[in-house]
Enzyme design. Structure first.
Site, PDB file in Angstrom:
ATOM      1  N   GLU A 101      -6.986   2.778 -11.363  1.00 13.64           N
ATOM      2  CA  GLU A 101      -6.355   1.633 -11.901  1.00 13.64           C
ATOM      3  C   GLU A 101      -5.769   1.637 -13.788  1.00 13.64           C
ATOM      4  O   GLU A 101      -4.917   1.547 -13.470  1.00 13.64           O
ATOM      5  CB  GLU A 101      -6.832   0.140 -12.300  1.00 13.64           C
ATOM      6  CG  GLU A 101      -7.187  -0.545 -10.876  1.00 13.64           C
ATOM      7  CD  GLU A 101      -5.818  -0.539  -9.825  1.00 13.64           C
ATOM      8  OE1 GLU A 101      -5.021  -0.998 -10.822  1.00 13.64           O
ATOM      9  OE2 GLU A 101      -5.662  -1.309  -8.592  1.00 13.64           O
ATOM     10  N   GLU A 147       4.528   1.480  -5.444  1.00 12.26           N
ATOM     11  CA  GLU A 147       5.789   0.950  -4.630  1.00 12.26           C
ATOM     12  C   GLU A 147       5.614  -0.112  -5.467  1.00 12.26           C
ATOM     13  O   GLU A 147       5.717  -0.758  -4.614  1.00 12.26           O
ATOM     14  CB  GLU A 147       6.330   1.614  -3.496  1.00 12.26           C
ATOM     15  CG  GLU A 147       7.679   1.347  -2.838  1.00 12.26           C
ATOM     16  CD  GLU A 147       7.795   1.718  -1.780  1.00 12.26           C
ATOM     17  OE1 GLU A 147       9.356   1.603  -0.912  1.00 12.26           O
ATOM     18  OE2 GLU A 147       7.570   2.551  -1.389  1.00 12.26           O
TER      19      GLU A 147
END
Length: 199
Positions: A101, A147
């Site tokens: 992350e 995305e």
């Protein structure tokens, strides 16, 4: 119970599940309704969300500033200031998730890591947990956003962050908790066990 006070029996507070019904199954959230037996023998209904869990990192730059993000959060229709965080994939190791992350959302990698705590966000209606880590020895690279993900990376001094918290500019609960941790770590009140990036 795992978080009980030493020597304290919690039996007089614990509810026992006797039935469960699925209400909703989404992409990663699941809502259930449980019938529970109360400590006094009666029954009640509990509706809540099952969540896979998440991680959050407090990235500390060498100059003393911390790395933060600005991100639009649709449920509240606001751009919020947050520390980098993300949900666990099925079967994913928590430390692997936090490294992923940090890199994806900010482009940073870290030489050293320290686990701070595990927090619960909305105990009245969700089982979600967030494991909080600190990172230092940062090196900047390129973001690797998913995305449809749009994140602005910013940096602030701990004093600026605390001022934003006091002024209500930081509303995200996990970031408010992390700011408290950062303040106590920086003052020496709370200690972290720093480990190399490989742990």
């Amino acid at each position: 119970m795992s978080d009980s006070l030493p020597g304290v029996d919690d039996a007089h507070l614990v509810e026992v599940t006797i039935a469960r019904e699925d209400l909703f199954q989404g992409k990663f959230l699941r809502a259930v309704r449980e019938t529970v037996r109360l400590p006094d023998g009666g029954t009640s209904i509990r509706e809540f969300i099952l969540h896979p869990g998440a991680v959050m990192v407090v990235p500390m730059l060498d100059d003393g500033r911390v790395v933060l993000e600005r991100q639009y959060r649709h449920p509240v229709r606001e751009v919020l200031i947050e520390f980098p965080a993300g949900k666990l994939d099925p079967g994913e190791d928590r430390f692997a998730c936090i490294r992923r992350e940090l890199l994806e959302e900010t482009g940073y990698t870290a030489r050293e890591w320290a686990r701070a705590t595990e927090m619960r966000l909305a105990v009245g209606y969700s089982d979600e947990f967030i494991e909080v880590w600190f990172a230092r020895g940062l090196s900047r690279g390129a973001q690797q956003l998913d995305e449809g993900e749009f994140i602005e990376v910013i940096a602030a001094t701990p004093q600026e962050l605390l001022q934003w918290c006091a002024e209500g500019k930081v509303k995200d609960s996990k970031t408010l908790v992390a700011a408290m941790w950062l303040q106590n770590v920086n003052s020496g009140t709370w200690k972290l066990d720093w480990r190399p990036h490989t742990l």
